[in-house]
Write a protein that holds these residues in place. Sequence first.
Motif, PDB file in Angstrom:
ATOM      1  N   ASN A 177       0.870  -1.394   0.047  1.00 18.39           N
ATOM      2  CA  ASN A 177       0.062  -0.041   0.094  1.00 18.39           C
ATOM      3  C   ASN A 177       0.954   1.434   0.059  1.00 18.39           C
ATOM      4  O   ASN A 177       0.416   2.302  -0.360  1.00 18.39           O
ATOM      5  N   ARG A 178       2.182   1.066   0.636  1.00 18.99           N
ATOM      6  CA  ARG A 178       2.867   2.386   0.553  1.00 18.99           C
ATOM      7  C   ARG A 178       3.699   2.411  -0.753  1.00 18.99           C
ATOM      8  O   ARG A 178       4.317   3.279  -1.012  1.00 18.99           O
ATOM      9  N   GLY A 179       3.413   1.506  -1.724  1.00 16.51           N
ATOM     10  CA  GLY A 179       4.171   1.553  -3.012  1.00 16.51           C
ATOM     11  C   GLY A 179       5.194   0.683  -3.271  1.00 16.51           C
ATOM     12  O   GLY A 179       5.916   0.783  -4.401  1.00 16.51           O
ATOM     13  N   ALA A 180       5.601  -0.344  -2.487  1.00 19.24           N
ATOM     14  CA  ALA A 180       6.351  -1.423  -2.466  1.00 19.24           C
ATOM     15  C   ALA A 180       5.937  -2.339  -3.738  1.00 19.24           C
ATOM     16  O   ALA A 180       4.644  -2.585  -3.902  1.00 19.24           O
ATOM     17  N   VAL A 181       6.836  -3.113  -4.314  1.00 15.94           N
ATOM     18  CA  VAL A 181       6.516  -4.138  -5.383  1.00 15.94           C
ATOM     19  C   VAL A 181       6.832  -5.418  -4.804  1.00 15.94           C
ATOM     20  O   VAL A 181       7.570  -5.775  -4.312  1.00 15.94           O
ATOM     21  N   LEU A 182       5.705  -6.130  -4.919  1.00 16.14           N
ATOM     22  CA  LEU A 182       5.961  -7.818  -4.296  1.00 16.14           C
ATOM     23  C   LEU A 182       5.873  -8.710  -5.618  1.00 16.14           C
ATOM     24  O   LEU A 182       5.038  -8.884  -6.598  1.00 16.14           O
ATOM     25  N   VAL A 183       6.933  -9.220  -5.616  1.00 16.26           N
ATOM     26  CA  VAL A 183       7.318 -10.441  -6.629  1.00 16.26           C
ATOM     27  C   VAL A 183       7.462 -11.676  -5.964  1.00 16.26           C
ATOM     28  O   VAL A 183       8.006 -11.938  -4.960  1.00 16.26           O
ATOM     29  N   VAL A 184       6.451 -12.607  -6.704  1.00 14.90           N
ATOM     30  CA  VAL A 184       6.398 -13.913  -6.067  1.00 14.90           C
ATOM     31  C   VAL A 184       6.927 -14.890  -7.208  1.00 14.90           C
ATOM     32  O   VAL A 184       6.278 -15.085  -8.117  1.00 14.90           O
ATOM     33  N   ILE A 185       7.719 -15.893  -6.643  1.00 18.20           N
ATOM     34  CA  ILE A 185       8.351 -16.737  -7.555  1.00 18.20           C
ATOM     35  C   ILE A 185       8.044 -18.198  -6.941  1.00 18.20           C
ATOM     36  O   ILE A 185       8.534 -18.689  -5.912  1.00 18.20           O
ATOM     37  N   ASP A 186       7.037 -18.717  -7.912  1.00 20.75           N
ATOM     38  CA  ASP A 186       6.408 -20.105  -7.308  1.00 20.75           C
ATOM     39  C   ASP A 186       5.751 -20.678  -8.626  1.00 20.75           C
ATOM     40  O   ASP A 186       5.110 -20.109  -9.288  1.00 20.75           O
ATOM     41  N   PRO A 187       5.924 -22.038  -8.589  1.00 24.89           N
ATOM     42  CA  PRO A 187       5.203 -22.752  -9.729  1.00 24.89           C
ATOM     43  C   PRO A 187       3.856 -22.734  -9.582  1.00 24.89           C
ATOM     44  O   PRO A 187       3.000 -22.946 -10.335  1.00 24.89           O
ATOM     45  N   ILE A 188       3.198 -22.705  -8.266  1.00 31.34           N
ATOM     46  CA  ILE A 188       1.798 -22.565  -8.094  1.00 31.34           C
ATOM     47  C   ILE A 188       1.396 -21.271  -7.871  1.00 31.34           C
ATOM     48  O   ILE A 188       2.042 -20.473  -7.236  1.00 31.34           O
ATOM     49  N   PHE A 189       0.048 -20.958  -8.256  1.00 27.08           N
ATOM     50  CA  PHE A 189      -0.481 -19.745  -8.015  1.00 27.08           C
ATOM     51  C   PHE A 189      -1.045 -19.888  -6.677  1.00 27.08           C
ATOM     52  O   PHE A 189      -2.098 -20.247  -6.281  1.00 27.08           O
ATOM     53  N   THR A 190      -0.242 -19.579  -5.459  1.00 27.73           N
ATOM     54  CA  THR A 190      -0.416 -19.437  -4.327  1.00 27.73           C
ATOM     55  C   THR A 190      -1.252 -18.016  -3.993  1.00 27.73           C
ATOM     56  O   THR A 190      -1.454 -17.268  -4.433  1.00 27.73           O
ATOM     57  N   ALA A 191      -1.437 -18.143  -2.417  1.00 24.75           N
ATOM     58  CA  ALA A 191      -2.424 -16.940  -1.932  1.00 24.75           C
ATOM     59  C   ALA A 191      -1.292 -15.987  -2.014  1.00 24.75           C
ATOM     60  O   ALA A 191      -1.873 -14.603  -2.378  1.00 24.75           O
ATOM     61  N   ASP A 192       0.143 -16.170  -2.034  1.00 30.25           N
ATOM     62  CA  ASP A 192       1.129 -14.904  -2.030  1.00 30.25           C
ATOM     63  C   ASP A 192       0.739 -14.478  -3.558  1.00 30.25           C
ATOM     64  O   ASP A 192       1.220 -13.383  -3.877  1.00 30.25           O
TER      65      ASP A 192
END
Length: 273
Positions: A190-205
């Motif tokens: 919400n502050r403007g940080a970017v979230l990158v998730v590396i995972d074979p599965i489409f998780t909640a993250d």
Amino acid sequence: MNSKWIPTVCYQCKAECAILARVEDGVLKEIRGNPRARGKACVKGMAGVSLEYSPDRLTRPLKRVGKRGEGKFEPCSWEEALHAITRKLMDLRDRGEAHKLTASFFPHSITDPKWRFLNAYGGFINTALPHCDSAKIVACIKTMGGVPNHHIPPNFASVPKGGVIILAGRHAMGCLDDAAIPRDILNAKNRGAVLVVIDPIFTADAAKADWWIPIKPSGDTALFTGMTHHIVMNGLYDKPFVENWIREGDFDKFRDYLADKTPEAMSEIVAFP
């Protein structure tokens, strides 16, 4: 009905979050996060009620009555169990083979009496729980000679606007972390940080990510090797650190190893869509 909330600690994982347990007439009924300690409890922590009263939970010692692997056990008394263990430990010690005793528990329990017992007995403190990440921590201790700062989660609460959070093989939203971590990550977004998730599965993250990278299972090594190639070959690494702390010639060997590990070559292994 005698009902009360008791402050305690969850031990469903290593995060050991502060919780409140609602007890009615001596029976655990509900678990919540303690509002005096960030007030969060994950689904795994709240499921502690089920664990407490699981019909599969061991409530007394069992001894094997069949061959190893047959799964045949029968109940025995605590006195019988302790005598059996003591006898085997004494036999092992008397044969001069105390060093063959190994233990499996969390490595951060360094001041725990069980560590002192093993040191006095002569046992070999070797590993940790294989179903948690403690085995990885012990491997780091054995390799690097020190205790990694691992049980304290990254300070996601301090990630600024424009910062990048990379979750690789980590399921913060799935509660394999401190229960307040998902909140801190989302606040950083919400502050403007970017979230990158590396995972074979489409998780909640991944569902919360700005950028989901669905790599091939076990493709982590190739992915980060390609990233390392880009950093080294483009001079983006910490040059003073390399000059002052890396043994002469080792970085050149590392650069030579990375020569053909280009992001393009690694992409074929990682199998980007």
